[in-house]
Design a protein around this motif. Structure first.
Motif, PDB file in Angstrom:
ATOM      1  N   GLY A 184      -7.400  -3.917   2.947  1.00 45.18           N
ATOM      2  CA  GLY A 184      -6.550  -4.772   2.049  1.00 45.18           C
ATOM      3  C   GLY A 184      -6.481  -4.346   0.692  1.00 45.18           C
ATOM      4  N   PRO A 185      -7.810  -3.720  -0.151  1.00 46.69           N
ATOM      5  CA  PRO A 185      -7.479  -2.816  -1.360  1.00 46.69           C
ATOM      6  C   PRO A 185      -6.709  -1.645  -1.487  1.00 46.69           C
ATOM      7  N   VAL A 186      -6.539  -1.005  -0.038  1.00 51.58           N
ATOM      8  CA  VAL A 186      -5.697   0.301  -0.128  1.00 51.58           C
ATOM      9  C   VAL A 186      -4.365  -0.203   0.053  1.00 51.58           C
ATOM     10  N   ALA A 187      -4.111  -1.175   0.651  1.00 48.33           N
ATOM     11  CA  ALA A 187      -2.657  -1.693   1.024  1.00 48.33           C
ATOM     12  C   ALA A 187      -2.234  -2.118  -0.680  1.00 48.33           C
ATOM     13  N   GLU A 188      -3.132  -2.889  -1.201  1.00 56.03           N
ATOM     14  CA  GLU A 188      -2.457  -3.475  -2.528  1.00 56.03           C
ATOM     15  C   GLU A 188      -2.409  -2.324  -3.620  1.00 56.03           C
ATOM     16  N   ALA A 189      -3.213  -1.273  -3.488  1.00 53.57           N
ATOM     17  CA  ALA A 189      -3.032  -0.234  -4.312  1.00 53.57           C
ATOM     18  C   ALA A 189      -1.707   0.661  -4.072  1.00 53.57           C
ATOM     19  N   LEU A 190      -1.497   0.722  -2.747  1.00 56.28           N
ATOM     20  CA  LEU A 190      -0.245   1.559  -2.385  1.00 56.28           C
ATOM     21  C   LEU A 190       0.886   0.651  -2.794  1.00 56.28           C
ATOM     22  N   ALA A 191       0.929  -0.699  -2.665  1.00 58.38           N
ATOM     23  CA  ALA A 191       2.122  -1.478  -3.341  1.00 58.38           C
ATOM     24  C   ALA A 191       2.187  -1.299  -4.650  1.00 58.38           C
ATOM     25  N   ALA A 192       1.217  -1.391  -5.361  1.00 55.87           N
ATOM     26  CA  ALA A 192       1.160  -1.268  -6.913  1.00 55.87           C
ATOM     27  C   ALA A 192       1.796   0.354  -7.405  1.00 55.87           C
ATOM     28  N   GLU A 193       1.311   1.344  -6.615  1.00 59.80           N
ATOM     29  CA  GLU A 193       1.681   2.500  -6.774  1.00 59.80           C
ATOM     30  C   GLU A 193       3.225   2.725  -6.595  1.00 59.80           C
ATOM     31  N   THR A 194       3.834   2.311  -5.390  1.00 61.39           N
ATOM     32  CA  THR A 194       4.959   2.568  -4.766  1.00 61.39           C
ATOM     33  C   THR A 194       6.211   1.516  -5.468  1.00 61.39           C
ATOM     34  N   GLY A 195       5.604   0.212  -5.652  1.00 55.27           N
ATOM     35  CA  GLY A 195       6.529  -0.885  -6.067  1.00 55.27           C
ATOM     36  C   GLY A 195       7.149  -1.316  -4.790  1.00 55.27           C
ATOM     37  N   GLN A 196       6.961  -0.835  -3.574  1.00 55.12           N
ATOM     38  CA  GLN A 196       7.611  -1.164  -2.550  1.00 55.12           C
ATOM     39  C   GLN A 196       6.788  -2.475  -1.727  1.00 55.12           C
ATOM     40  N   ALA A 197       7.340  -2.885  -0.786  1.00 56.84           N
ATOM     41  CA  ALA A 197       6.833  -3.820   0.273  1.00 56.84           C
ATOM     42  C   ALA A 197       5.525  -3.011   1.158  1.00 56.84           C
ATOM     43  N   VAL A 198       4.480  -3.508   1.305  1.00 65.68           N
ATOM     44  CA  VAL A 198       3.304  -3.047   2.232  1.00 65.68           C
ATOM     45  C   VAL A 198       3.043  -3.905   3.079  1.00 65.68           C
ATOM     46  N   ALA A 199       2.905  -3.549   4.600  1.00 68.31           N
ATOM     47  CA  ALA A 199       2.523  -4.342   5.509  1.00 68.31           C
ATOM     48  C   ALA A 199       1.176  -3.670   6.468  1.00 68.31           C
ATOM     49  N   LEU A 200       0.495  -4.629   6.761  1.00 69.91           N
ATOM     50  CA  LEU A 200      -0.774  -4.328   7.629  1.00 69.91           C
ATOM     51  C   LEU A 200      -0.452  -4.962   9.085  1.00 69.91           C
ATOM     52  N   ALA A 201      -0.775  -4.223  10.027  1.00 71.18           N
ATOM     53  CA  ALA A 201      -0.736  -4.861  11.323  1.00 71.18           C
ATOM     54  C   ALA A 201      -1.909  -4.133  12.298  1.00 71.18           C
ATOM     55  N   VAL A 202      -2.209  -5.159  13.391  1.00 67.59           N
ATOM     56  CA  VAL A 202      -3.124  -4.615  14.356  1.00 67.59           C
ATOM     57  C   VAL A 202      -2.574  -4.763  15.416  1.00 67.59           C
ATOM     58  N   TRP A 203      -3.418  -4.285  16.584  1.00 66.57           N
ATOM     59  CA  TRP A 203      -2.786  -4.293  17.951  1.00 66.57           C
ATOM     60  C   TRP A 203      -3.182  -5.736  18.723  1.00 66.57           C
ATOM     61  N   GLY A 204      -2.300  -6.786  18.621  1.00 66.00           N
ATOM     62  CA  GLY A 204      -2.681  -7.925  19.095  1.00 66.00           C
ATOM     63  C   GLY A 204      -2.364  -8.193  20.655  1.00 66.00           C
ATOM     64  N   ASN A 205      -2.439  -9.426  20.849  1.00 67.17           N
ATOM     65  CA  ASN A 205      -2.067  -9.445  22.561  1.00 67.17           C
ATOM     66  C   ASN A 205      -0.879  -9.182  22.780  1.00 67.17           C
TER      67      ASN A 205
END
Length: 269
Positions: free
Chosen positions: A97-118
């Motif tokens: 979570g914090p890494v994704a937030e930092a990436l979004a702040a750094e780039t100004g772009q949308a950032v998504a996190l995904a896991v392998w679900g069913n």
């Protein structure tokens, strides 16, 4: 005086009605489409007359929703919240979570996190870009395996058997899963994604599935060497150049490596 056997009996005591009703929720979780009362009851091995009162109670709790037009049942908003909370309680998600937030702040772009679900690559968090970006990705969205950067990042690193299970429906516990794709055929289909990850350290999507929107995705690994999740940065092609040397590609790989480090992953030397 309470004996050790009595204590053991208490520890194992359960509420049968909860277990019976739970079969209905699990049956809904195993199907992508809403279900009729008859089919739902059959999947839970219950007569419809017995299943219906459970569904009424679950509806009041928001765990089940009944479509007024068709009468079919699906999981409700409370069930979605339970699922998302369970995913967020998974350690890799908290670390990312914090890494994704930092990436979004750094780039100004949308950032998504995904896991392998069913059902395959599943978005569990979406951080919006500074500028409006019209995309349909949101928490709970299942991404295409081969037509999105997120899906290709998973395809590039997961074992063939895990991908085959999802594609065949086995991961859903379906009683009538589609015919499994042959391992050889699937490996051939996965190879371009694996080459992409091996050569560039990330996957990319150029103008697909949304024209004018580019994306780069990179997998983060756990201590066991398995892909724990995929982090994606996406934005309009004017802000996210498609070159493999793009600053966005470099940034998303760096973010994935940081998450992997936090999860205890040690890259092979």
């Amino acid at each position: 005086m309470e004996t050790q056997e009595d204590a053991g009996d208490k520890a194992q005591r359960a509420v049968q009605s909860v277990e019976v009703g739970g079969r209905l929720l699990l049956a809904l979780a195993h199907r992508l489409e809403p279900m009729s009362l008859k089919d739902l009851a059959a999947s839970a091995a219950l007569p419809p007359s017995r299943a219906h009162p459970y569904l009424v109670s679950y509806g009041r709790l928001g765990l089940v929703h009944q479509d007024t037009a068709s009468g079919r049942y699906a999981l409700g908003p409370a069930a979605l919240q339970l699922g998302l909370t369970a995913l967020h309680q998974y350690d890799p998600v908290r670390a990312a979570g914090p890494v994704a937030e930092a990436l979004a702040a750094e780039t100004g772009q949308a950032v998504a996190l995904a896991v392998w679900g069913n059902f395959g690559p599943t978005v569990i968090r979406m951080i919006d870009a500074r500028q409006p970006l019209h995309v349909t990705m949101r928490a709970g969205t299942v991404m295409s395996m081969f037509d999105t950067a997120t899906g290709r990042a998973f395809a590039g690193v997961l074992r063939t058997e895990r991908v085959a299970d999802a594609l065949a429906g086995d991961a859903l516990g379906a009683n009538s899963a589609p015919a499994r794709v042959s391992a050889a055929s699937l490996r051939t289909k996965l190879q371009p994604a694996r080459d992409e990850l091996a050569n560039h350290g990330c996957a990319r999507a150029v103008g697909r599935p949304i024209p004018g929107v580019n994306a780069f995705s990179a997998p983060a690994f756990g201590h066991d060497g398995e892909a724990a999740l995929v982090i994606t940065v996406l934005g309009h092609q004017d802000h996210v150049p498609s070159a493999w040397s793009s600053p966005m590609a470099v940034a998303v790989k760096r973010a994935a490596a940081e998450i992997s480090t936090q999860l205890g992953h040690r890259p092979a030397t």
